[in-house]
Design a protein around this motif. Structure first.
Motif, PDB file in Angstrom:
ATOM      1  N   ARG A  13      17.101  29.994  34.136  1.00 28.63           N
ATOM      2  CA  ARG A  13      15.990  29.137  34.487  1.00 28.63           C
ATOM      3  C   ARG A  13      14.809  29.458  33.587  1.00 28.63           C
ATOM      4  O   ARG A  13      14.615  30.602  33.173  1.00 28.63           O
ATOM      5  N   ARG A  15      10.699  29.734  33.086  1.00 29.86           N
ATOM      6  CA  ARG A  15       9.562  30.104  33.934  1.00 29.86           C
ATOM      7  C   ARG A  15       8.987  28.862  34.624  1.00 29.86           C
ATOM      8  O   ARG A  15       8.811  27.832  33.993  1.00 29.86           O
ATOM      9  N   GLY A  16       8.738  28.994  35.921  1.00 29.95           N
ATOM     10  CA  GLY A  16       8.168  27.894  36.688  1.00 29.95           C
ATOM     11  C   GLY A  16       9.191  27.025  37.400  1.00 29.95           C
ATOM     12  O   GLY A  16       8.825  26.257  38.297  1.00 29.95           O
ATOM     13  N   GLN A  17      10.466  27.156  37.026  1.00 29.55           N
ATOM     14  CA  GLN A  17      11.499  26.359  37.700  1.00 29.55           C
ATOM     15  C   GLN A  17      11.912  27.047  39.004  1.00 29.55           C
ATOM     16  O   GLN A  17      11.498  28.148  39.323  1.00 29.55           O
ATOM     17  N   GLU A  18      12.777  26.362  39.743  1.00 28.21           N
ATOM     18  CA  GLU A  18      13.288  26.904  41.000  1.00 28.21           C
ATOM     19  C   GLU A  18      14.714  27.402  40.796  1.00 28.21           C
ATOM     20  O   GLU A  18      15.478  26.802  40.035  1.00 28.21           O
ATOM     21  N   GLU A  63       5.645  35.984  48.469  1.00 26.03           N
ATOM     22  CA  GLU A  63       5.477  34.626  47.952  1.00 26.03           C
ATOM     23  C   GLU A  63       6.687  34.231  47.124  1.00 26.03           C
ATOM     24  O   GLU A  63       7.383  35.075  46.556  1.00 26.03           O
ATOM     25  N   ARG A  64       6.946  32.991  47.090  1.00 28.54           N
ATOM     26  CA  ARG A  64       7.942  32.321  46.228  1.00 28.54           C
ATOM     27  C   ARG A  64       9.378  32.504  46.681  1.00 28.54           C
ATOM     28  O   ARG A  64      10.243  31.751  46.252  1.00 28.54           O
ATOM     29  N   GLN A  80      11.120  30.089  44.141  1.00 28.64           N
ATOM     30  CA  GLN A  80      10.309  29.035  43.540  1.00 28.64           C
ATOM     31  C   GLN A  80       9.474  29.596  42.390  1.00 28.64           C
ATOM     32  O   GLN A  80       9.101  30.781  42.394  1.00 28.64           O
ATOM     33  N   GLN A  81       9.206  28.740  41.422  1.00 28.19           N
ATOM     34  CA  GLN A  81       8.327  29.095  40.295  1.00 28.19           C
ATOM     35  C   GLN A  81       8.700  30.455  39.714  1.00 28.19           C
ATOM     36  O   GLN A  81       7.884  31.380  39.693  1.00 28.19           O
ATOM     37  N   VAL A  83       9.547  33.732  37.597  1.00 31.36           N
ATOM     38  CA  VAL A  83       8.881  34.459  36.515  1.00 31.36           C
ATOM     39  C   VAL A  83       9.891  35.407  35.892  1.00 31.36           C
ATOM     40  O   VAL A  83      10.958  35.663  36.464  1.00 31.36           O
TER      41      VAL A  83
END
Lengths: 115, 114
Positions: A13, A15-18, A63-64, A80-81, A83
């Motif tokens: 993935r 960066r920023g994708q799920e 988070e995420r 999510q999102q 890194v």
């Protein structure tokens, strides 16, 4: 083969994708656990679920990250999102402690690479 | 805070000899212990477990010993075989009788040489 199934085995993935990781427990097992192994480290607990319930999420980042184990279908670990620091091997395990056995049996893992 | 410690990152043993892998823990609430074996790019494979009410459990070539007073356990493999070459993880559960998370050590890489 009635072992723990995980898919996909490899996931890339940006960066920023799920990222969505799936786990089907061993037949007859109703308890699912997710662990993460960062490079050169041991496995770290993330979350423990039973059908439709999160029992212990003390190892989940605040988070995420989220996890579910619906009444029908596999358990899902959702990031999510993403890194770069999320790049790791994610392992799912299942157990049947209601039968007096506390061993957890692991799937082959999903290797997440964030580019 | 590493509650389960495997202080030897690696171990080399000749085929046919005994392999002894060690593990120490600090949390006195742990009462069920497990050993897993892991090959690269695969998930951990369960080997053997022991409850804190026992001091020894044996399964074929694998024996686990538990010393509660020292908070120490060890895995003995005898005789060692080349296929035993892998990373071995010690893990612990607190509160057996309830399903709970595994706390892992950092692993010991065993190499069995010919």
């Amino acid at each position: 083969n009635a072992g723990v199934m995980q898919n996909p085995r490899h996931l890339v993935r940006r960066r920023g994708q799920e990222a969505r990781l799936r786990c089907s427990p061993m037949k007859g097992h109703s308890h699912v656990y997710w662990y993460r192994q960062l490079p050169e480290e041991g496995l770290k607990f993330m979350v423990y679920l039973q059908k439709e319930n999160i029992i212990d999420e003390s190892g989940m980042p605040k988070e995420r990250f989220s996890a579910e184990f619906p009444k029908e279908g596999p358990s899902i670990l959702r990031i999510q999102q993403v890194v770069r620091g999320d790049s790791a091997a994610y392992f799912c395990a299942s157990s049947s402690p209601d039968r007096g056995r506390y061993e957890q049996y692991f799937g082959p893992g999903t290797r997440l690479t964030v580019t | 805070d590493q509650q389960v410690k495997q202080n030897s990152p690696s171990l080399s043993v000749q085929e046919g000899r005994i392999s002894i892998l060690n593990c120490d823990y600090t949390n006195s609430m742990f009462d069920y212990f497990l050993w897993y074996k892991k090959y690269p790019a695969e998930g951990p494979t369960f080997l053997i477990s022991i409850s804190s009410i026992k001091d020894k459990n044996e399964d074929g070539r694998f024996t686990v010993f538990l010393n509660k007073s020292a908070k120490h356990l060890s895995l003995h493999i005898v005789p060692s075989q080349p296929g035993d070459s892998a990373v071995y993880f010690c893990a612990a559960i607190g509160g057996a009788g309830t399903a709970s998370k595994l706390t892992f050590g950092t692993g010991t890489r065993l190499q069995v040489t010919l």
